[in-house]
Scaffold this motif. Structure first.
Motif, PDB file in Angstrom:
ATOM      1  N   CYS A  38       0.853  -1.188   0.000  1.00 18.76           N
ATOM      2  CA  CYS A  38       0.000   0.000   0.000  1.00 18.76           C
ATOM      3  C   CYS A  38       0.887   1.235   0.000  1.00 18.76           C
ATOM      4  O   CYS A  38       1.727   1.394   0.889  1.00 18.76           O
ATOM      5  CB  CYS A  38      -0.913  -0.012   1.231  1.00 18.76           C
ATOM      6  SG  CYS A  38      -2.181   1.265   1.196  1.00 18.76           S
ATOM      7  N   VAL A  78      -5.539   9.752  -5.647  1.00 26.13           N
ATOM      8  CA  VAL A  78      -6.858   9.116  -5.729  1.00 26.13           C
ATOM      9  C   VAL A  78      -7.949  10.110  -5.343  1.00 26.13           C
ATOM     10  O   VAL A  78      -8.996  10.185  -5.996  1.00 26.13           O
ATOM     11  CB  VAL A  78      -6.919   7.860  -4.825  1.00 26.13           C
ATOM     12  CG1 VAL A  78      -8.317   7.259  -4.833  1.00 26.13           C
ATOM     13  CG2 VAL A  78      -5.898   6.823  -5.288  1.00 26.13           C
ATOM     14  N   CYS A 137      -8.427   1.938  -6.321  1.00 23.10           N
ATOM     15  CA  CYS A 137      -7.198   1.959  -5.514  1.00 23.10           C
ATOM     16  C   CYS A 137      -6.045   1.253  -6.212  1.00 23.10           C
ATOM     17  O   CYS A 137      -4.887   1.699  -6.136  1.00 23.10           O
ATOM     18  CB  CYS A 137      -7.467   1.317  -4.150  1.00 23.10           C
ATOM     19  SG  CYS A 137      -8.679   2.202  -3.149  1.00 23.10           S
ATOM     20  N   LEU A 166      -2.556   3.175  -5.332  1.00 18.43           N
ATOM     21  CA  LEU A 166      -2.678   3.200  -3.876  1.00 18.43           C
ATOM     22  C   LEU A 166      -2.461   1.796  -3.306  1.00 18.43           C
ATOM     23  O   LEU A 166      -1.886   1.614  -2.238  1.00 18.43           O
ATOM     24  CB  LEU A 166      -4.049   3.753  -3.484  1.00 18.43           C
ATOM     25  CG  LEU A 166      -4.351   3.991  -2.010  1.00 18.43           C
ATOM     26  CD1 LEU A 166      -3.295   4.876  -1.365  1.00 18.43           C
ATOM     27  CD2 LEU A 166      -5.739   4.618  -1.840  1.00 18.43           C
ATOM     28  N   THR A 208      -9.780  -2.159   0.678  1.00 15.31           N
ATOM     29  CA  THR A 208     -10.734  -1.228   0.068  1.00 15.31           C
ATOM     30  C   THR A 208     -11.583  -0.530   1.129  1.00 15.31           C
ATOM     31  O   THR A 208     -11.778   0.693   1.072  1.00 15.31           O
ATOM     32  CB  THR A 208     -11.641  -1.984  -0.924  1.00 15.31           C
ATOM     33  OG1 THR A 208     -10.837  -2.563  -1.961  1.00 15.31           O
ATOM     34  CG2 THR A 208     -12.673  -1.053  -1.545  1.00 15.31           C
ATOM     35  N   LEU A 243      -9.316   1.992   3.071  1.00 16.27           N
ATOM     36  CA  LEU A 243      -8.852   3.089   2.219  1.00 16.27           C
ATOM     37  C   LEU A 243      -9.987   4.005   1.791  1.00 16.27           C
ATOM     38  O   LEU A 243      -9.771   5.210   1.590  1.00 16.27           O
ATOM     39  CB  LEU A 243      -8.123   2.526   0.995  1.00 16.27           C
ATOM     40  CG  LEU A 243      -6.756   1.894   1.311  1.00 16.27           C
ATOM     41  CD1 LEU A 243      -6.183   1.190   0.090  1.00 16.27           C
ATOM     42  CD2 LEU A 243      -5.776   2.955   1.829  1.00 16.27           C
ATOM     43  N   THR A 294     -16.277   7.566  -5.658  1.00 13.77           N
ATOM     44  CA  THR A 294     -15.287   6.494  -5.843  1.00 13.77           C
ATOM     45  C   THR A 294     -15.770   5.392  -6.782  1.00 13.77           C
ATOM     46  O   THR A 294     -14.994   4.858  -7.575  1.00 13.77           O
ATOM     47  CB  THR A 294     -14.914   5.878  -4.487  1.00 13.77           C
ATOM     48  OG1 THR A 294     -16.106   5.412  -3.823  1.00 13.77           O
ATOM     49  CG2 THR A 294     -14.215   6.894  -3.609  1.00 13.77           C
TER      50      THR A 294
END
Length: 419
Positions: free
Chosen positions: A50, A58, A327, A332, A359, A362, A391
């Motif tokens: 990560c 993002v 992501c 990410l 997920t 984040l 998102t």
């Protein structure tokens, strides 16, 4: 049986019941997913890294999408109702016209019927399937296609006991008798137009019919319908307010028996809960993606009844491939082994469980940064609006930019009941 043995069994059942209640809570979702996130951040994952330096990238990409979709930042909830108006067709206006003769409560019950059946049919359709809407001659794929198809089936009375006289209902007896042919026809499935997981979807709806009958306190005794959940939830209000987690709890409690082949505790089906060996205690990681998506979709009919929904941000982001794909596609999350991108993985696999867990956590981080950049707080911009704005849309957009057909970066084997 000796007294000590009885007491031990009673204590065990209490512990098991407490575990079930915990695993059904948003708190458990964040805590268990947080364990896996921490391992990834510390470099101990077998599957992912990560890179938090990409968090701002993002957030910026998502804000760009939000401003394109909702320039005034008046963002609706991320729910099934958005999909019903895809293509600019006012299907909900048409539905309201057909429901015009009903009381506000009866309208809410009908809308619950529609939302519940449509969300439960929302798991991944696969990359090949499409739905041609007869009325408009428009073609839709994936989640929008499933939404429009289920909307048209509902309006045609596919799920009603008497589809000719009272079509705008979902009745337990007809769900139990539903056939694969009815679903296949409703979704326009053929050899040339295959839909993933038709048998799984059918079984899910048939088991829903059974659950409606077995829970008369929630779904009604004389005419069990999913929409009768409205009446049950009205008993849980305080000062005309209803907490979002109360809705989720009712969904999880009322629908727990419909999920096939899932982990059980004390004979209770846990639903969207999976095992990961690196999670302490019992190794169980809850997500409840479809149940939370359904909860978000039930809030609007409740608000139309005049209820105030509280505690929105207690619910989590949805652990599905659009949010998770965002992501991955923007760096990410990074895979440690490129093989994970080449072959489909089952939902129960360690890698997919971990991807979904990342997920969830984040999404909270992305939401916090978006609010900071836009100068808004959680009440003004709750997570359910960031998902919509947001998102989910950004995940689809970046997927379309990177891959033909906007397929997700990691392929998942679907049985029609999770994604």
């Amino acid at each position: 049986m000796e007294r000590k043995t009885v007491e031990a069994l009673s204590s065990q059942r209490k512990d098991e019941r407490e575990l079930v209640d915990y695993l059904r809570s948003p708190t458990a979702i964040r805590e268990r997913c947080g364990q896996l996130y921490k391992r990834v951040i510390e470099g101990n994952s077998r599957h992912f890294n990560c890179d938090l330096s990409q968090l701002e990238r993002v957030a910026d990409y998502t804000i760009q999408v939000i401003r394109e979709e909702y320039p005034n930042l008046e963002i609706p909830f991320h729910s099934r109702w958005r999909h019903f108006e895809v293509g600019g067709v006012p299907r909900l206006l048409f539905l309201d016209e057909r429901l015009a003769g009903l009381t506000p409560l009866e309208k809410a019950i009908a809308k619950f019927d529609l939302a519940i059946i449509s969300v439960l049919l929302d798991a991944g359709a696969g990359k090949s399937w499409y739905y041609n809407e007869p009325e408009t001659q428009l073609r839709f794929k994936r989640s929008e296609g499933l939404a429009v198809a289920s909307f048209q089936m509902f309006c045609a009375g596919t799920f009603a006991s008497d589809g000719r006289t009272t079509p705008l209902q979902v009745n337990a007896d007809h769900l139990q008798a539903l056939t694969e042919e009815e679903l296949t026809q409703g979704f326009g499935v053929s050899k040339e137009n295959p839909l993933v997981g038709i048998p799984g979807r059918l079984k899910l709806l048939q088991k829903l019919g059974c659950s409606l009958v077995s829970s008369p306190d929630v779904f009604g005794e004389r005419d069990p319908r999913p929409g009768n959940l409205v009446r049950y939830l009205m008993t849980k209000t305080r000062n005309n307010q209803l907490d979002a987690t109360t809705v989720l709890s009712a969904v999880l409690e009322g629908l727990s028996d419909i999920w096939s082949g899932r982990i059980e505790v004390a004979g209770i089906n846990l639903g969207d809960v999976w095992f990961h060996p690196d999670v302490v205690d019992d190794g169980l990681v809850p997500f409840h993606k479809l149940s939370q998506w359904l909860t978000y979709s039930l809030l609007e009919p409740l608000e139309e009844l005049g209820l105030e929904i509280t505690g929105l941000d207690a619910l989590t982001g949805l652990a599905e491939y659009r949010n998770g794909g965002l992501c991955l596609d923007l760096g990410l999350i990074n895979v440690k082994n490129q093989d994970i991108l080449l072959e489909p993985y089952p939902v129960s696999s360690e890698a997919i469980v971990e991807w979904r867990a990342l997920t969830v956590i984040l999404l909270d981080c992305i939401a916090a940064m978006i609010r900071e950049k836009l100068g808004m707080n959680a009440e003004e911009l709750p997570l359910v609006k960031i998902l919509q704005g947001g998102t989910w849309t950004a995940g689809r957009k970046i997927a379309a930019e990177l891959r033909k057909g906007a397929i997700p970066p990691i392929q998942i084997e679907s049985d029609g009941t999770v994604f």
